[in-house]
Design a protein around this motif. Structure first.
Motif, mmCIF file in Angstrom:
data_model
loop_
_atom_site.group_PDB
_atom_site.id
_atom_site.type_symbol
_atom_site.label_atom_id
_atom_site.label_comp_id
_atom_site.label_asym_id
_atom_site.label_seq_id
_atom_site.Cartn_x
_atom_site.Cartn_y
_atom_site.Cartn_z
ATOM 1 N N ALA A 204 1.017 -1.188 -0.153
ATOM 2 C CA ALA A 204 -0.122 0.054 -0.042
ATOM 3 C C ALA A 204 0.828 1.272 0.012
ATOM 4 C CB ALA A 204 -0.762 -0.006 1.240
ATOM 5 N N SER A 205 2.149 1.081 0.059
ATOM 6 C CA SER A 205 2.889 2.277 0.433
ATOM 7 C C SER A 205 3.249 3.235 -0.980
ATOM 8 C CB SER A 205 4.460 1.800 1.009
ATOM 9 O OG SER A 205 4.971 1.096 0.016
ATOM 10 N N GLY A 206 2.894 2.808 -1.878
ATOM 11 C CA GLY A 206 3.127 3.507 -3.307
ATOM 12 C C GLY A 206 2.490 5.056 -2.953
ATOM 13 N N VAL A 207 1.390 4.975 -2.358
ATOM 14 C CA VAL A 207 0.669 6.326 -2.132
ATOM 15 C C VAL A 207 1.351 7.484 -1.470
ATOM 16 C CG1 VAL A 207 -0.536 5.534 -0.022
ATOM 17 C CG2 VAL A 207 -1.630 7.235 -1.788
ATOM 18 N N LEU A 208 2.495 6.847 -0.621
ATOM 19 C CA LEU A 208 3.254 7.836 0.078
ATOM 20 C C LEU A 208 4.213 8.674 -0.756
ATOM 21 C CD1 LEU A 208 4.294 5.458 3.100
ATOM 22 C CD2 LEU A 208 2.185 7.039 2.907
ATOM 23 N N ASP A 209 4.408 8.230 -2.056
ATOM 24 C CA ASP A 209 5.287 9.079 -2.944
ATOM 25 C C ASP A 209 4.381 10.438 -3.289
ATOM 26 O OD1 ASP A 209 7.256 7.158 -3.054
ATOM 27 O OD2 ASP A 209 6.369 6.309 -4.591
ATOM 28 N N GLU A 210 3.088 10.684 -2.817
ATOM 29 C CA GLU A 210 2.489 11.890 -2.895
ATOM 30 C C GLU A 210 3.140 13.082 -2.204
ATOM 31 O OE1 GLU A 210 -1.658 11.306 -2.091
ATOM 32 O OE2 GLU A 210 -1.881 10.069 -3.875
ATOM 33 N N VAL A 211 3.877 12.420 -1.035
ATOM 34 C CA VAL A 211 4.481 13.312 -0.161
ATOM 35 C C VAL A 211 6.080 13.690 -0.576
ATOM 36 C CG1 VAL A 211 5.309 13.813 2.420
ATOM 37 C CG2 VAL A 211 3.212 12.361 1.834
ATOM 38 N N THR A 212 6.252 15.110 -0.692
ATOM 39 C CA THR A 212 7.346 15.372 -1.641
ATOM 40 C C THR A 212 8.540 16.263 -0.677
ATOM 41 O OG1 THR A 212 6.421 17.119 -2.700
ATOM 42 C CG2 THR A 212 6.550 15.233 -3.936
ATOM 43 N N THR A 213 7.827 16.716 0.728
ATOM 44 C CA THR A 213 8.674 17.466 1.401
ATOM 45 C C THR A 213 8.664 16.924 2.891
ATOM 46 O OG1 THR A 213 8.368 19.353 -0.078
ATOM 47 C CG2 THR A 213 9.216 19.744 2.298
ATOM 48 N N PRO A 214 9.687 16.910 3.550
ATOM 49 C CA PRO A 214 9.525 16.447 4.983
ATOM 50 C C PRO A 214 8.998 17.553 5.788
ATOM 51 C CG PRO A 214 11.764 16.050 3.872
ATOM 52 C CD PRO A 214 11.197 16.968 3.181
ATOM 53 N N HIS A 215 8.001 17.346 6.647
ATOM 54 C CA HIS A 215 7.159 18.263 7.386
ATOM 55 C C HIS A 215 7.412 17.689 8.891
ATOM 56 C CE1 HIS A 215 5.011 20.656 4.456
ATOM 57 N NE2 HIS A 215 5.146 19.412 3.598
ATOM 58 N N LEU A 216 7.481 18.450 9.833
ATOM 59 C CA LEU A 216 7.544 18.312 11.155
ATOM 60 C C LEU A 216 6.392 17.819 11.879
ATOM 61 C CD1 LEU A 216 9.434 18.130 13.621
ATOM 62 C CD2 LEU A 216 8.422 20.438 14.393
ATOM 63 N N VAL A 217 6.130 16.533 12.324
ATOM 64 C CA VAL A 217 5.123 15.978 12.560
ATOM 65 C C VAL A 217 5.076 15.428 14.438
ATOM 66 C CG1 VAL A 217 3.380 13.701 12.362
ATOM 67 C CG2 VAL A 217 4.639 14.699 10.379
ATOM 68 N N HIS A 218 3.999 15.909 15.104
ATOM 69 C CA HIS A 218 4.116 15.696 16.621
ATOM 70 C C HIS A 218 3.949 14.169 16.535
ATOM 71 C CE1 HIS A 218 2.800 15.649 20.603
ATOM 72 N NE2 HIS A 218 3.257 16.934 20.795
ATOM 73 N N PHE A 219 2.745 13.851 16.100
ATOM 74 C CA PHE A 219 2.265 12.472 16.165
ATOM 75 C C PHE A 219 1.741 11.962 17.715
ATOM 76 C CE2 PHE A 219 2.537 7.432 14.933
ATOM 77 C CZ PHE A 219 1.483 7.740 14.041
ATOM 78 N N ASP A 220 1.735 12.755 18.380
ATOM 79 C CA ASP A 220 1.051 12.431 19.758
ATOM 80 C C ASP A 220 0.263 13.466 20.517
ATOM 81 O OD1 ASP A 220 0.693 10.519 21.937
ATOM 82 O OD2 ASP A 220 2.684 11.158 23.031
ATOM 83 N N VAL A 221 -0.725 13.863 19.719
ATOM 84 C CA VAL A 221 -1.513 15.078 20.272
ATOM 85 C C VAL A 221 -2.849 14.486 20.661
ATOM 86 C CG1 VAL A 221 -2.514 17.353 19.506
ATOM 87 C CG2 VAL A 221 -0.477 16.691 18.285
ATOM 88 N N TRP A 222 -2.710 13.972 21.766
ATOM 89 C CA TRP A 222 -3.912 13.523 22.443
ATOM 90 C C TRP A 222 -4.236 14.335 23.720
ATOM 91 C CZ3 TRP A 222 -4.392 11.189 27.719
ATOM 92 C CH2 TRP A 222 -3.264 10.885 28.294
ATOM 93 N N PRO A 223 -5.546 14.533 24.249
ATOM 94 C CA PRO A 223 -5.763 15.705 24.854
ATOM 95 C C PRO A 223 -4.792 15.620 26.312
ATOM 96 C CG PRO A 223 -7.692 14.504 24.636
ATOM 97 C CD PRO A 223 -6.684 13.732 23.874
ATOM 98 N N GLY A 224 -4.146 14.832 26.557
ATOM 99 C CA GLY A 224 -3.263 14.766 27.989
ATOM 100 C C GLY A 224 -2.057 15.480 27.507
ATOM 101 N N ASN A 225 -1.858 15.769 26.274
ATOM 102 C CA ASN A 225 -0.617 16.500 25.784
ATOM 103 C C ASN A 225 -1.063 18.080 25.379
ATOM 104 O OD1 ASN A 225 1.129 14.559 26.300
ATOM 105 N ND2 ASN A 225 1.132 13.724 24.280
ATOM 106 N N VAL A 226 -2.323 18.414 25.477
ATOM 107 C CA VAL A 226 -2.639 19.604 25.484
ATOM 108 C C VAL A 226 -3.120 20.343 26.646
ATOM 109 C CG1 VAL A 226 -4.339 21.185 23.714
ATOM 110 C CG2 VAL A 226 -3.436 19.123 23.146
ATOM 111 N N PHE A 227 -2.386 21.299 26.951
ATOM 112 C CA PHE A 227 -2.889 22.057 28.210
ATOM 113 C C PHE A 227 -3.749 23.170 27.927
ATOM 114 C CE2 PHE A 227 0.123 19.604 30.317
ATOM 115 C CZ PHE A 227 0.167 19.778 31.668
ATOM 116 N N LEU A 228 -4.492 23.734 28.582
ATOM 117 C CA LEU A 228 -5.628 24.680 28.550
ATOM 118 C C LEU A 228 -5.459 25.712 29.486
ATOM 119 C CD1 LEU A 228 -8.866 22.398 27.838
ATOM 120 C CD2 LEU A 228 -7.084 23.163 26.226
ATOM 121 N N ASP A 229 -5.542 26.931 29.281
ATOM 122 C CA ASP A 229 -5.953 27.862 29.840
ATOM 123 C C ASP A 229 -7.337 28.463 30.129
ATOM 124 O OD1 ASP A 229 -6.262 30.439 31.454
ATOM 125 O OD2 ASP A 229 -4.827 31.794 29.874
ATOM 126 N N LEU A 230 -7.696 28.029 31.501
ATOM 127 C CA LEU A 230 -9.382 28.210 31.883
ATOM 128 C C LEU A 230 -9.615 29.320 32.569
ATOM 129 C CD1 LEU A 230 -9.760 24.340 32.788
ATOM 130 C CD2 LEU A 230 -10.035 25.339 30.450
#
Length: 332
Positions: A204-230
């Motif tokens: 299935a990996s051929g579709v990844l060739d659509e990406v042509t520039t390396p971008h910074l990816v966090h890959f762990d943005v679940w709510p526990g990793n997001v702090f809020l000002d309330l």
């Protein structure tokens, strides 16, 4: 959006006595510790909130002992996090301030980070109504779009060598290393043999060739990793824990905020993203998203090998990851 228990123990977490913590803080930032509280939300590195004798409040993250077995991609994670904080800040993403990064500590071994302490509330601990949560997802989408404006020169994890000159090459190295780890740590059975998993993902990996520039990816943005000002209208104070970041496809950052479910076109997250950067979910994009889901679900299953989570805590997460991985593999 993340069903992991915040109290789940892992043998990768170090245990330090009060005097060891104080000496480490003094080596790092020149002050001893007057009070320390361990923070339990993390699952790999040990984390403490420290009050220093000069009055500052900081967060200390300490990597597992160097000799401890880990998944291949987990080696030197804090080095990627140290690089990601200033890059994210430069793009306008709210983050804690990195005060000190220490690598190969001469006393304890391993790496550590010292960060400014946040006074906000983790999103997963905030009781908010539907409208407030929708507004925050819109805001988060904008921050993810800003995060992805940071570009690099290589794909993958440069801090540990899992890289490639193309995104497809890097992805296959990343997922290949994880499948090798599954053979080394067969603690959690996978839904298909490793060889078959490799074949499905490579096919299935051929579709990844659509990406042509390396971008910074966090890959762990679940709510526990997001702090809020309330203090007024809820807003995002900071996004934390950049240790699992890599260079690749910015679409991958849509996975953890929608964990174990599909992405809906009416999700405020997408609207917030599109207010900052264009984003079209083409058939190819959906196929790429499934490849990133497969990678994440495999991580959640394979990481139990070296970490050895308590069965009662781990079982709900394992079952969700297994069911979700089977659905993704069937689509791929």
């Amino acid at each position: 959006m993340d069903d992991r228990s915040p109290l789940m123990e892992s043998r990768t977490k170090r245990r330090l006595a009060a005097d060891e913590l104080s000496r480490l803080a003094h080596r790092a930032v020149g002050s001893h510790v007057s009070d320390a509280v361990e923070l339990a939300d993390g699952f790999a590195n040990a984390v403490w909130r420290l009050t220093l004798d000069d009055g500052r409040s900081v967060v200390l993250k300490l990597s597992p002992p160097p000799e401890l077995e880990q998944l291949t991609y987990e080696h030197d994670l804090l080095r990627m996090e140290a690089a990601a904080y200033p890059l994210a800040a430069s793009a306008g993403v709210p983050v804690a301030a990195l005060l000190k990064a220490g690598f190969d500590d001469p006393v304890l071994g391993g790496d550590y980070l010292v960060l400014s302490a946040l006074d906000g509330t983790p999103w997963n601990q905030a009781a908010l109504d539907e409208a407030a949560n929708a507004a925050l997802r819109y805001e988060l989408g904008g921050h993810l779009a800003r995060f992805s404006t940071v570009t690099g020169e290589v794909y993958g994890y440069p801090h540990n060598g899992l890289t490639g000159s193309t995104w497809r090459e890097a992805y296959l190295r990343m997922v290949g290393a994880l499948l090798d780890d599954a053979l080394r740590y067969p603690a959690t059975p996978l839904p298909r043999p490793v060889a078959e998993l490799r074949a499905v993902l490579e096919g299935a990996s051929g579709v990844l060739d659509e990406v042509t520039t390396p971008h910074l990816v966090h890959f762990d943005v679940w709510p526990g990793n997001v702090f809020l000002d309330l203090t007024g209208r809820p807003r995002i104070q900071a996004i934390i824990d950049h240790e699992r970041a890599f260079w690749g496809d910015p679409l991958a950052d849509l996975i953890t905020p929608t964990l174990f479910r599909e992405i809906d076109e009416d999700d405020p997250l997408l609207a917030g993203y599109r207010a900052v950067r264009p984003l079209e979910l083409t058939p190819g994009a959906h196929r790429r998203l499934d490849l990133y889901r497969a990678y994440l679900y495999l991580i959640l299953l394979v990481e139990n090998g070296p970490r050895q989570y308590p069965e009662a805590d781990y079982a709900p997460l394992r079952d969700l990851a297994m069911t979700s991985l089977v659905k993704v593999l069937d689509r791929l």
